[in-house]
Design an enzyme around this catalytic site. Structure first.
Site, short mmCIF file in Angstrom:
data_model
loop_
_atom_site.label_atom_id
_atom_site.label_comp_id
_atom_site.label_asym_id
_atom_site.label_seq_id
_atom_site.Cartn_x
_atom_site.Cartn_y
_atom_site.Cartn_z
CB CYS A 4 -0.97 0.08 1.18
SG CYS A 4 -2.08 -1.30 1.26
NE ARG A 41 4.61 1.66 0.14
CZ ARG A 41 5.62 1.36 0.94
NH1 ARG A 41 6.85 1.62 0.54
NH2 ARG A 41 5.42 0.84 2.11
CD1 TRP A 63 -0.01 -6.40 -3.04
CD2 TRP A 63 -0.39 -6.98 -0.90
NE1 TRP A 63 0.26 -7.74 -2.91
CE2 TRP A 63 0.04 -8.14 -1.62
CE3 TRP A 63 -0.69 -7.12 0.45
CZ2 TRP A 63 0.18 -9.38 -1.02
CZ3 TRP A 63 -0.55 -8.36 1.05
CH2 TRP A 63 -0.11 -9.47 0.31
CG ASN A 108 1.18 0.04 4.40
OD1 ASN A 108 0.85 -1.07 4.01
ND2 ASN A 108 2.45 0.37 4.57
N GLY A 109 -1.00 -1.70 6.32
CA GLY A 109 -0.73 -2.59 7.44
C GLY A 109 -1.95 -3.43 7.77
CD GLU A 154 17.61 -12.81 -7.44
OE1 GLU A 154 17.07 -13.36 -6.47
OE2 GLU A 154 17.26 -11.70 -7.87
CE LYS A 186 15.01 -10.26 -9.68
NZ LYS A 186 14.67 -10.82 -8.43
CD GLU A 237 10.18 -11.06 -8.45
OE1 GLU A 237 11.38 -10.82 -8.44
OE2 GLU A 237 9.41 -10.60 -7.59
CG HIS A 255 21.23 -36.49 -4.30
ND1 HIS A 255 21.68 -37.69 -3.81
CD2 HIS A 255 22.33 -35.75 -4.55
CE1 HIS A 255 23.00 -37.67 -3.73
NE2 HIS A 255 23.42 -36.49 -4.18
CE LYS A 302 11.61 -2.66 -5.08
NZ LYS A 302 12.37 -3.69 -5.80
O1 M6R Z 1 12.89 -4.85 0.64
P1 M6R Z 1 13.50 -6.21 0.89
O2 M6R Z 1 14.85 -6.33 0.29
O3 M6R Z 1 13.49 -6.58 2.34
O4 M6R Z 1 12.55 -7.22 0.13
C1 M6R Z 1 12.73 -8.59 0.23
C2 M6R Z 1 11.94 -9.33 -0.80
O5 M6R Z 1 10.57 -9.07 -0.64
C3 M6R Z 1 12.33 -8.96 -2.23
O6 M6R Z 1 13.68 -9.18 -2.46
C4 M6R Z 1 11.50 -9.77 -3.25
O7 M6R Z 1 11.83 -11.12 -3.15
C5 M6R Z 1 11.73 -9.26 -4.67
N1 M6R Z 1 10.47 -8.98 -5.30
C6 M6R Z 1 12.42 -10.21 -5.57
O8 M6R Z 1 12.67 -9.68 -6.82
#
Ligand code: M6R
Length: 615
Positions: free
Chosen positions: A2, A27, A75, A101-102, A484, A488, A491, A507, A610
C-alpha cells in the site's frame, strides 16, 4: 504494501496526491483512491484496479479543487480488491477520510463494538473501523491529532494511517507503528508518504518518524508527538537523489532502467568506503572493533532476493573470516528459537528497510542481546533505524517490484562487511583485502560489458516464451545465483522455475529433465576452483544426455563447456566469490524479456508488491 500520500499546502492537492500515488504504485496496485477537502466538505473517488482506472474516473467526474488531501494505492489484505474496499474509508457522516497500510489485528472486536453503537460499516476492510473511531473521538475533542492519538492507543497490529477531517481543514494527520511513514517539509507545504519518492518533485527535506508517533502537518510546519501526546523525537534528513532517479528515463520499464543502472549502483556502493591505502573505512559500522573481534558467529536474515544475497555472503564471510555464518529466511527465524547472544553479529539485509519479517527477526535478535548490522537501500526506513549500525547500499530508488540493482549492491555491501570483518579480526592481510577491493572496483566495467552483449539472451528468452518450466543449476556461489534466476522468472513470467544445487541433481531433480526442457547452468570460473568447474561440466553433460536444452553461462575463454552448450552466454572472467555480480545480470535480462514476450507487465507482477510490510 500500500502506498499512502497526504498533502497540505498551496498546490491543487489532487494533482500532488495523484502524482505521488503514481510514484508509489509499486507498493500495491489492487485499487486506488483519493480524498480532497473542498467547499467545507470531503470529496472522494476510488476505483478497483490500477491507478489508471482512478485517473479515468477523475477525468470523467472531476473532484472540486482543494489544497488538502490524501490518496492510497492498495495491496489487498482484508477484503477483495473492489471499489467498496478501496481506500479512503469514511465515517458515516462522510466528514473524515482515512487511508491505511498494514493490518489492524483487533479490527473484528472494534467492528463489533462500533456496530453496537449504531455505526454502519460499508466495507470488509480492517481500515474502516479507524475512520469511525476517529469520527467519534474527534466529535468529543475537536482535534484530529488528539483523536488520532486516542484511536492509535486502541489499535493492535502494524499500521500507517493518514487522515483528514472536513471540520479541521488545513491539517493532515498521520500515525505509524511498524509501518513506514515519512514527512516531506516544503516551504508553505508538507507531505506525508510511505516513501520519499511521492514528494521528491517538491522537496528533498524529509523527517523520519519514530515508532508509535503521530504527526500533524500544516502549511506552516509539522508537529510530532508520541501516541501518549509527549513530544516525539525525529530525525531530519536530506534525500540524496532527485526526481529524475524516480522516472523511467526513456526506458520501457523501471526494471530495464534499473538493470542498466547496475554498473553505477555498484560503483556508488563502493564509493568512499576504501581509502587510498586500500583499507576499508566503514564509518557507518558503529559496532566497536572489539565487539566484532569477539563475535563468534554471523547470522544473516533476509527475504526473497535479499536472502539470495545472504546465501552468497556466507561463502565470502566464512572464507575470508573463518567465522561460522548462518543464513536464515527472516520469516522463519524467530519461530525457531535461534541461538543468539552478545557474541552474535546479526546482519539484516533489506532493500526497502520495511520488510516486516526481517524487522521482526532483527527485533528478536536484539532482544537476545545480539548486535544487528543492517544492509539497506532506503534512508529513513525502519530496519536501519532499529539496528545498531547500517551500511547503506547506494543503488538509488528501486521501483520495479523485481529486485535487480538492489541485489547487486547488497552483494557488494556483503563483500565489504566480510572484508571488514577480516580486516578487524586480522584474518585477511592488507594486500589480500586490496586485491579483492581491486577486483570489486573492476566490476562496474565488467557489468557494462555484460549489458552490451545481452541481445542473444533477449532473443533466446523470446523463443522460450511458450515453455512451461525452466530449471536453473549452479554450484557454490552459483547455487544462490540459480535460485535468484528462478525467482526472477517465477515472479515476472509466472512460469514454473526452480533453482538447484547442481550436485543435488542426481538426488531427485534430474527426473524433471525431459526433451527440450530449458536448463540454465551457471558455470564457475575454471581458474582457481577447477574441481568445482569440472563437476559442473559433468552435470551439463548429464542433463544434455537426457534431452535438456542447455543454456550455459560461462566465463570468457572457458572452452570446455562449448561442446555441451545449446546456448552459450559469456560473462567476463571474475574471481569465483565475486562471480555472482556478473553472472546474475543475464538471468535478470532473460526473465525480463521472457515476461515481456508473454505480455506481462514487468514492473508490477501480479499479486506482488515491492515492500512487504505485513507478515
Ligand atoms: O525490501 P527487501 O529487500 O526486504 O525485500 C525482500 C523481498 O521481498 C524482495 O527481495 C523480493 O523477493 C523481490 N520482489 C524479488 O525480486
Amino acid at each position: 504494501m500500500c502506498g499512502i500520500v497526504g498533502y497540505v499546502g498551496f498546490r491543487p492537492a489532487l494533482d500532488v496526491v495523484v502524482a505521488g500515488l503514481k510514484r508509489l504504485e509499486y507498493r500495491g496496485y489492487d485499487s486506488a483512491g483519493v480524498a480532497v477537502l473542498a467547499d467545507g466538505g470531503l470529496a472522494t473517488a476510488k476505483r478497483a484496479g490500477k491507478l489508471v482506472n482512478l485517473d479515468k474516473a477523475l477525468a470523467e467526474a472531476p473532484l472540486p479543487g482543494g489544497t488538502v488531501g490524501l490518496g492510497h494505492t492498495r495491496w489487498a489484505t482484508h477484503g477483495a480488491p473492489n471499489d467498496a474496499n478501496a481506500h479512503p474509508h469514511l465515517d458515516n457522516a462522510g466528514r473524515v477520510a482515512v487511508v491505511h497500510n498494514g493490518i489492524i489485528e483487533n479490527f473484528a472486536a472494534l467492528r463489533a463494538e462500533l456496530a453496537g453503537r449504531g455505526h454502519a460499516l460499508a466495507s470488509e476492510t480492517d481500515t474502516e473501523v479507524v475512520s469511525h473511531l476517529l469520527a467519534e473521538a474527534f466529535s468529543a475533542c475537536g482535534d484530529l491529532a488528539e483523536a488520532m492519538r486516542q484511536v492509535c492507543r486502541r489499535l493492535d497490529g502494524a499500521f500507517t494511517l493518514v487522515a483528514v477531517h472536513a471540520d479541521e481543514p488545513g491539517v493532515v494527520v498521520g500515525a505509524r507503528r511498524n509501518s513506514p511513514l515519512v514527512v516531506g517539509v516544503g516551504d508553505g507545504e508538507a507531505f506525508l508518504a510511505s516513501d520519499v519518492a511521492a514528494f521528491i518533485d517538491h522537496t528533498r527535506e524529509a523527517v523520519e518518524l519514530g515508532q508509535d508517533q503521530v504527526v500533524e502537518a500544516r502549511r506552516d510546519g509539522v508537529t510530532v508527538t508520541t501516541f501518549d501526546g509527549a513530544p516525539g523525537e525525529v530525525r531530519n534528513f536530506h534525500v540524496d537523489w532527485d526526481a529524475s532517479a524516480a522516472e523511467k528515463g526513456g526506458y520501457a520499464s523501471f526494471m530495464l532502467k534499473e538493470i542498466a543502472e547496475q554498473p553505477k549502483a555498484v560503483a556508488d556502493t563502493l564509493l568512499g568506503r576504501i581509502d587510498e591505502a586500500g583499507t576499508l573505512v566503514l564509518d557507518e559500522v558503529r559496532i566497536p572493533a572489539e565487539t566484532l573481534r569477539e563475535a563468534e558467529k554471523v547470522v544473516i536474515v533476509a527475504c526473497g532476493t535479499a536472502f539470495h544475497a545472504a546465501l552468497i555472503a556466507k561463502y565470502a564471510i566464512e572464507h575470508w573470516t573463518r567465522m561460522p555464518c548462518e543464513v536464515e529466511l527472516a520469516s522463519e527465524f524467530r519461530y525457531r528459537d535461534p541461538i543468539l547472544d552478545q557474541r552474535t553479529l546479526v546482519v539484516a539485509i533489506s532493500q526497502s528497510g520495511e520488510t516486516m519479517d526481517t524487522l521482526m527477526a532483527l527485533r528478536h535478535a536484539r532482544e537476545q542481546g545480539a548486535r544487528v548490522l543492517a544492509i539497506c537501500n532506503t534512508n529513513g526506513s525502519t530496519i536501519p533505524r532499529e539496528s545498531d549500525a547500517v551500511l547503506y547500499t547506494h543503488a538509488g530508488p528501486e521501483v520495479a517490484v523485481a529486485s535487480t540493482k538492489a541485489f547487486l549492491t547488497q552483494l557488494v555491501a556483503c563483500y565489504l562487511v566480510a572484508l571488514y570483518l577480516g580486516q578487524v579480526r586480522g584474518t585477511k592481510w592488507g594486500d589480500e583485502i586490496r586485491d579483492v577491493v581491486r577486483e570489486l572496483s573492476g566490476v562496474p566495467a565488467r557489468l557494462e560489458r555484460v549489458l552490451e552483449t545481452m541481445e542473444p539472451v533477449r532473443e533466446l528468452a523470446r523463443t522460450l516464451a511458450d515453455k512451461r518450466t525452466v530449471l536453473f543449476l549452479g554450484r557454490h556461489v552459483g547455487y544462490p545465483v540459480a535460485l535468484e534466476g528462478a525467482l526472477k522468472l517465477k515472479e515476472l513470467a509466472y512460469m514454473h522455475a526452480e533453482g538447484f544445487a547442481a550436485g543435488e541433481l542426481k538426488h531427485g531433480p534430474i527426473a524433471l529433465v525431459e526433451r527440450d526442457l530449458p536448463v540454465v547452468v551457471v558455470v564457475p570460473s575454471p581458474r582457481g576452483r577447477s574441481v568445482l568447474h569440472g563437476k559442473i561440466v559433468s552435470n551439463i553433460q548429464e542433463i544434455r544426455a537426457r534431452g535438456a536444452r542447455t543454456v550455459v553461462i560461462a566465463e570468457e575463454g572457458d572452452e570446455s563447456v562449448v561442446p555441451y552448450a545449446d546456448h552459450l552466454v559469456r560473462i567476463p572472467a571474475t574471481p569465483t566469490l565475486l562471480q555472482p555480480l556478473v553472472a546474475t545480470v543475464p538471468l535478470q535480462v532473460f526473465a525480463c524479456e521472457l515476461a515481456t514476450a508473454r505480455g506481462n507487465e514487468v514492473d508490477q507482477p501480479r499479486n506482488l508488491a515491492k515492500s512487504v510490510t505485513v507478515e
